[in-house]
Design an enzyme around this catalytic site. Sequence first.
Site, PDB file in Angstrom:
ATOM      1  N   HIS A  42       0.873  -1.180   0.000  1.00 47.58           N
ATOM      2  CA  HIS A  42       0.000   0.000   0.000  1.00 47.58           C
ATOM      3  C   HIS A  42       0.902   1.218   0.000  1.00 47.58           C
ATOM      4  O   HIS A  42       2.126   1.082  -0.019  1.00 47.58           O
ATOM      5  CB  HIS A  42      -0.974  -0.025   1.185  1.00 47.58           C
ATOM      6  CG  HIS A  42      -0.328   0.040   2.534  1.00 47.58           C
ATOM      7  ND1 HIS A  42       0.554  -0.920   2.990  1.00 47.58           N
ATOM      8  CD2 HIS A  42      -0.417   0.952   3.544  1.00 47.58           C
ATOM      9  CE1 HIS A  42       0.953  -0.611   4.205  1.00 47.58           C
ATOM     10  NE2 HIS A  42       0.380   0.527   4.562  1.00 47.58           N
TER      11      HIS A  42
ATOM     12  N   HIS B 167       1.217   3.954   2.145  1.00 41.91           N
ATOM     13  CA  HIS B 167       1.619   4.744   3.306  1.00 41.91           C
ATOM     14  C   HIS B 167       3.120   4.985   3.232  1.00 41.91           C
ATOM     15  O   HIS B 167       3.878   4.141   2.731  1.00 41.91           O
ATOM     16  CB  HIS B 167       1.222   4.031   4.606  1.00 41.91           C
ATOM     17  CG  HIS B 167      -0.249   4.099   4.889  1.00 41.91           C
ATOM     18  ND1 HIS B 167      -0.918   3.179   5.651  1.00 41.91           N
ATOM     19  CD2 HIS B 167      -1.184   5.004   4.487  1.00 41.91           C
ATOM     20  CE1 HIS B 167      -2.208   3.510   5.705  1.00 41.91           C
ATOM     21  NE2 HIS B 167      -2.388   4.600   5.003  1.00 41.91           N
TER      22      HIS B 167
ATOM     23  N   ASP C  30       5.659   4.873   5.107  1.00 39.17           N
ATOM     24  CA  ASP C  30       6.675   3.950   5.624  1.00 39.17           C
ATOM     25  C   ASP C  30       6.866   2.720   4.739  1.00 39.17           C
ATOM     26  O   ASP C  30       7.710   1.874   5.019  1.00 39.17           O
ATOM     27  CB  ASP C  30       6.341   3.524   7.073  1.00 39.17           C
ATOM     28  CG  ASP C  30       4.947   2.935   7.221  1.00 39.17           C
ATOM     29  OD1 ASP C  30       4.006   3.440   6.578  1.00 39.17           O
ATOM     30  OD2 ASP C  30       4.789   1.961   7.980  1.00 39.17           O
ATOM     31  N   HIS C  31       6.113   2.631   3.645  1.00 41.97           N
ATOM     32  CA  HIS C  31       6.252   1.493   2.731  1.00 41.97           C
ATOM     33  C   HIS C  31       6.761   1.894   1.341  1.00 41.97           C
ATOM     34  O   HIS C  31       7.076   1.027   0.534  1.00 41.97           O
ATOM     35  CB  HIS C  31       4.912   0.747   2.602  1.00 41.97           C
ATOM     36  CG  HIS C  31       4.478   0.147   3.906  1.00 41.97           C
ATOM     37  ND1 HIS C  31       4.519  -1.204   4.150  1.00 41.97           N
ATOM     38  CD2 HIS C  31       4.055   0.720   5.057  1.00 41.97           C
ATOM     39  CE1 HIS C  31       4.114  -1.442   5.399  1.00 41.97           C
ATOM     40  NE2 HIS C  31       3.825  -0.287   5.964  1.00 41.97           N
TER      41      HIS C  31
ATOM     42  N   HIS D 243      -6.633  -2.855   5.946  1.00 42.83           N
ATOM     43  CA  HIS D 243      -5.885  -1.751   6.513  1.00 42.83           C
ATOM     44  C   HIS D 243      -6.730  -0.501   6.327  1.00 42.83           C
ATOM     45  O   HIS D 243      -7.778  -0.545   5.688  1.00 42.83           O
ATOM     46  CB  HIS D 243      -4.533  -1.658   5.790  1.00 42.83           C
ATOM     47  CG  HIS D 243      -3.528  -0.799   6.475  1.00 42.83           C
ATOM     48  ND1 HIS D 243      -3.348  -0.800   7.833  1.00 42.83           N
ATOM     49  CD2 HIS D 243      -2.620   0.091   5.991  1.00 42.83           C
ATOM     50  CE1 HIS D 243      -2.383   0.048   8.145  1.00 42.83           C
ATOM     51  NE2 HIS D 243      -1.927   0.606   7.038  1.00 42.83           N
TER      52      HIS D 243
ATOM     53  N   ASP E  41       0.609  -4.084   6.064  1.00 46.13           N
ATOM     54  CA  ASP E  41      -0.140  -3.643   7.241  1.00 46.13           C
ATOM     55  C   ASP E  41      -1.562  -4.177   7.167  1.00 46.13           C
ATOM     56  O   ASP E  41      -2.248  -3.992   6.163  1.00 46.13           O
ATOM     57  CB  ASP E  41      -0.189  -2.108   7.290  1.00 46.13           C
ATOM     58  CG  ASP E  41       1.183  -1.490   7.497  1.00 46.13           C
ATOM     59  OD1 ASP E  41       2.157  -2.258   7.640  1.00 46.13           O
ATOM     60  OD2 ASP E  41       1.271  -0.251   7.514  1.00 46.13           O
TER      61      ASP E  41
ATOM     62  N   HIS F  68       6.905  -4.852  11.754  1.00 49.72           N
ATOM     63  CA  HIS F  68       6.195  -3.584  11.986  1.00 49.72           C
ATOM     64  C   HIS F  68       5.994  -3.386  13.493  1.00 49.72           C
ATOM     65  O   HIS F  68       4.992  -2.836  13.942  1.00 49.72           O
ATOM     66  CB  HIS F  68       4.840  -3.590  11.251  1.00 49.72           C
ATOM     67  CG  HIS F  68       4.428  -2.241  10.723  1.00 49.72           C
ATOM     68  ND1 HIS F  68       3.903  -1.276  11.520  1.00 49.72           N
ATOM     69  CD2 HIS F  68       4.459  -1.710   9.477  1.00 49.72           C
ATOM     70  CE1 HIS F  68       3.606  -0.206  10.779  1.00 49.72           C
ATOM     71  NE2 HIS F  68       3.953  -0.439   9.529  1.00 49.72           N
TER      72      HIS F  68
HETATM   73 ZN   LIG Z   1       3.190   0.627   7.817  1.00 45.25          ZN
HETATM   74 ZN   LIG Z   2      -0.007   1.400   6.547  1.00 47.36          ZN
END
Ligand SMILES: [Zn+2]
Ligand SMILES: [Zn+2]
Length: 350
Positions: A87, A89, A91-92, A163, A234, A292
Amino acid sequence: MRSIQLSYGRSTVQLNDNPASRRLARVDLTVTFLGTGASAPSARRSTAAVLVQRGGVKILFDCGEGTQRQMQRSLGLTQVDEIYLTHFHADHVLGLPGLLKTYDLTDREASLTIYGPPGLEELFAVFRPLIGRLGYGLDLVELRAEDYGGHEGFEVEAFAVEHRSSRALGYALVEDGRPGRFDPAAAKAAGVPEGPAFAALQRGEEVEGSAGTVAPEQVMGPDRPGRTIVLTGDTAPSPATVAAAADAELLIHDAAFMEEDLTRAKETGHSTMRQAAGVAEEAHVKLLALVHISSRYHVGACLDEAREVFEPVVAPRDFDQIAIPLPERGEPELIPNGAREARKEEESEG
Ligand SMILES: [Zn+2]
Ligand SMILES: [Zn+2]
């Protein structure tokens, strides 16, 4: 189910099921954890990135900030063949512009395919000005749940996870089944002469025995399943993950919270240690890897919480690896700091 036709590097698409290609499944399968942290990088843990190497094929799942540096600090800058994003976000995905740019600076020529949920094109509308022109081909492929990409010897299948982003996907890397064991005694008993006829049977061909035609299924054991690795990205615990991970060798599951923060996990579309363990238990996976994990938790306590539900569990740190042997040759094994040790060995040999 929609099949994505693709080709990259030296491997081309192979969706047909012929015994010769199935035998190629006897290859090394290794997972390298480049980023195991939660939403923001900490001194010890970088954000999401997992490299899967199957034989000579290298696939990166997610690309958090600093992924290229995590490569440099361990295996060296790794020319991956494909990248799958769970996805969008930060942090990915924040590591993508830097990695793609560095590939260009190091004269990469092989084209690169990036897969992700719908919205991938929009993401790259934002990234493109940062990346600029690249000297290699970049293909973007938007996937939906149940889409899968055929590769030589395995598939990567997308499945829907739960998520905050409704379009988040998990991925299952599923190897093709392998032919069963050949039984030479049975072949001899059927009057098949040793030599080329034995090989023909193992290729799936019929041969002539002393008392008539002998079919491969008379002398071959049942098909043996390939290996499966599932990465959720996530997600809250979900039945789709249980289905995708059924009997998998390795499940890499969101474990963002401890049970004491269950409400927070629910609000944010993440899982607790206990919930991740519950999914692993239901799916009968061989090994669960928790990722995570927030830096505010003690990892030992996280593992204890998960072990109350499911025993074979690890919480890999950055640069740990998991080697996944063929099922008949052993269990998946955590190799602490494996990615850095491998580099050291290479350097001392070279
Ligand atoms: Zn994440
Ligand atoms: Zn996420």
